[in-house]
Design a protein around this motif. Structure first.
Motif, PDB file in Angstrom:
ATOM      1  N   ASP A 289       0.849  -1.198   0.000  1.00  0.00           N
ATOM      2  CA  ASP A 289       0.000   0.000   0.000  1.00  0.00           C
ATOM      3  C   ASP A 289       0.876   1.236   0.000  1.00  0.00           C
ATOM      4  N   PHE A 290       0.485   2.214  -0.803  1.00  0.00           N
ATOM      5  CA  PHE A 290       1.280   3.433  -0.919  1.00  0.00           C
ATOM      6  C   PHE A 290       0.346   4.620  -1.072  1.00  0.00           C
ATOM      7  N   GLY A 291       0.616   5.642  -0.294  1.00  0.00           N
ATOM      8  CA  GLY A 291      -0.211   6.827  -0.413  1.00  0.00           C
ATOM      9  C   GLY A 291      -0.174   7.614   0.876  1.00  0.00           C
ATOM     10  N   PRO A 292      -0.901   8.737   0.926  1.00  0.00           N
ATOM     11  CA  PRO A 292      -1.700   9.285  -0.177  1.00  0.00           C
ATOM     12  C   PRO A 292      -0.802   9.925  -1.233  1.00  0.00           C
ATOM     13  N   CYS A 293      -1.315   9.990  -2.466  1.00  0.00           N
ATOM     14  CA  CYS A 293      -0.569  10.649  -3.535  1.00  0.00           C
ATOM     15  C   CYS A 293      -1.555  11.211  -4.557  1.00  0.00           C
ATOM     16  N   ASP A 294      -1.032  11.867  -5.578  1.00  0.00           N
ATOM     17  CA  ASP A 294      -1.896  12.501  -6.586  1.00  0.00           C
ATOM     18  C   ASP A 294      -2.352  11.526  -7.665  1.00  0.00           C
TER      19      ASP A 294
END
Length: 434
Positions: free
Chosen positions: A416-421
């Motif tokens: 899981d990766f984020g938050p991002c645009d």
């Protein structure tokens, strides 16, 4: 942060610098890339970020956010009056203001490797040979050892260093691919990021439509093939996904324009006590330029804007648009002083305050192309391929965005990766019912 179900155990990300939609027709027919396309998904509408410079874009690839958030706004920090060859670059991870996808992997004890990947100096990457250059009296080998993984770099240098001839191509990328295949075989990292520069160099020197470009595309396909062969030899083909992508296009340039000379004429750039000083200064990206103004010097800013607005009315000075405020926000560009210039096609900007205001390269029998333009320039999108088990076969994606790369890398590897645009490119993946 938790693990989710990934699509593959290993992911190889090949940054094919300057691989853009105008190269697709030729490159997509070559044996190795065509094999990846047949077994994967592709797009010729990968939209880059503003400005379209290598270090800006590669940071977006690794963070999933636009330059206004990650803070790498150019290849180089501002260094007025310093020649291009002597300038420092944004070489170091510490300059990135947000988390990266390789750090997300590290939290799960997954191994990352990076070979000549931009903005990775002193990064927490297990096997790291950063893209970094000696300037002044620095020693190139020592600088790499100091800012990468010393044992890893020294081992590769000992084995393959003789292949390289400084930064001359094709030798540099030939060295890089040997480092890449060795890393696949000996380290089997979960994530390998590798940066090839041959195409970008050729476009800069010979233009975008020269016969040299076809030769580079053939060499690059051979390098992709070597990476695929290494994966097969390592016995991990079934568990490996390949991602091949460009970071920006290039455009042919006839006229180089040195707009800082107009600021100098107005006294905003001046000489005092034998050295140069500035109140307002244009930092070129090639196809665009940032206006820098000394802090709290509103008078200099207004004067500079007046000069540039007048210059925009002169056909020969190559200013297509002056972007301010909301327009820069729309591009998610780093605001600097709140003003950027976009060059017309056929023009590029140059920082220097010596030489003619406008140089006609055609009259000097020179060919040149560059980037740094708005990602909305026509026929300027990048190419993208992702291929392997768990990926749809022979499927064409529509428009996708550079901010989508990091979350998609994370999704492929089950992190899981984020938050991002950006967003995960879910259309690339096989659904169970397919």
């Amino acid at each position: 942060m938790k693990m989710s179900s990934g699509k593959a155990k290993h992911l190889i990300v090949i940054s094919y610098d300057a691989f853009s939609e105008d190269n697709w027709e030729k490159a997509s027919t070559l044996p190795n890339l065509s094999r990846l396309i047949k077994n994967g998904v592709f797009s010729t509408k990968l939209k880059s970020v503003y400005p379209t410079l290598t270090y800006v874009v590669h940071t977006t690839m690794m963070t999933g956010v636009y330059p206004d958030k990650h803070g790498i706004i150019h290849n180089n920090p501002l260094q007025p009056f310093v020649g291009e060859e002597d300038q420092a670059w944004f070489w170091f991870r510490k300059d990135i203001r947000v988390p990266t996808v390789y750090e997300a992997l590290k939290k799960h004890r997954m191994k990352s490797a990076a070979i000549l990947w931009p903005v990775t100096g002193k990064a927490s990457i297990r096997y790291n040979m950063p893209e970094i250059k000696a300037i002044g009296r620095e020693n190139q080998a020592l600088k790499i050892l100091k800012n990468g993984n010393p044992f890893y770099c020294a081992g590769l240098e000992r084995k393959y260093g003789k292949i390289r001839k400084g930064i001359e191509q094709p030798y540099l990328d030939d060295f890089t691919v040997m480092c890449g295949t060795d890393t696949i075989l000996s380290k089997k990292p979960e994530l390998l990021m590798i940066h090839f520069i041959d195409l970008d160099d050729a476009k800069h020197h010979y233009g975008t439509d020269s016969t040299e470009i076809d030769q580079v595309l053939l060499r690059m396909d051979g390098r992709i093939g070597k990476m695929m062969d290494a994966v097969a030899a390592a016995g991990i083909s079934e568990e490996t996904v390949f991602m091949v992508l460009g970071d920006h296009g290039q455009k042919n340039v006839r006229y180089k324009v040195r707009l800082n000379q107009l600021l100098k004429e107005d006294g905003l750039i001046y000489e005092e006590n034998g050295s140069m000083h500035w109140r307002a200064y244009l930092q070129s990206t090639g196809g665009s330029a940032y206006l820098h103004v000394k802090e709290n010097d509103d008078e200099a800013k207004q004067r500079a804007l007046g000069i540039l607005q007048k210059a925009a009315g002169e056909e020969t000075l190559g200013i297509e648009k002056i972007y301010t405020g909301e327009e820069l926000e729309r591009f998610h560009a780093f605001p600097v002083s709140g003003c950027m210039l976009e060059a017309k096609l056929g023009y590029s900007f140059d920082d220097r305050i010596v030489g003619p205001l406008v140089t006609d390269l055609k009259k000097e029998n020179k060919t040149y192309a560059t980037h740094g333009y708005s990602p909305e320039k026509p026929e300027y999108n990048c190419c993208f391929v992702v291929s392997g088990n768990g990926i749809r076969k022979g499927y064409q994606l529509g428009e996708i965005h550079m901010v989508d790369i990091a979350p998609t890398i994370a999704s492929i590897l089950g992190v899981d990766f984020g938050p991002c645009d950006g967003k995960v490119l879910e259309d690339a993946f096989l659904n169970i019912r397919e």
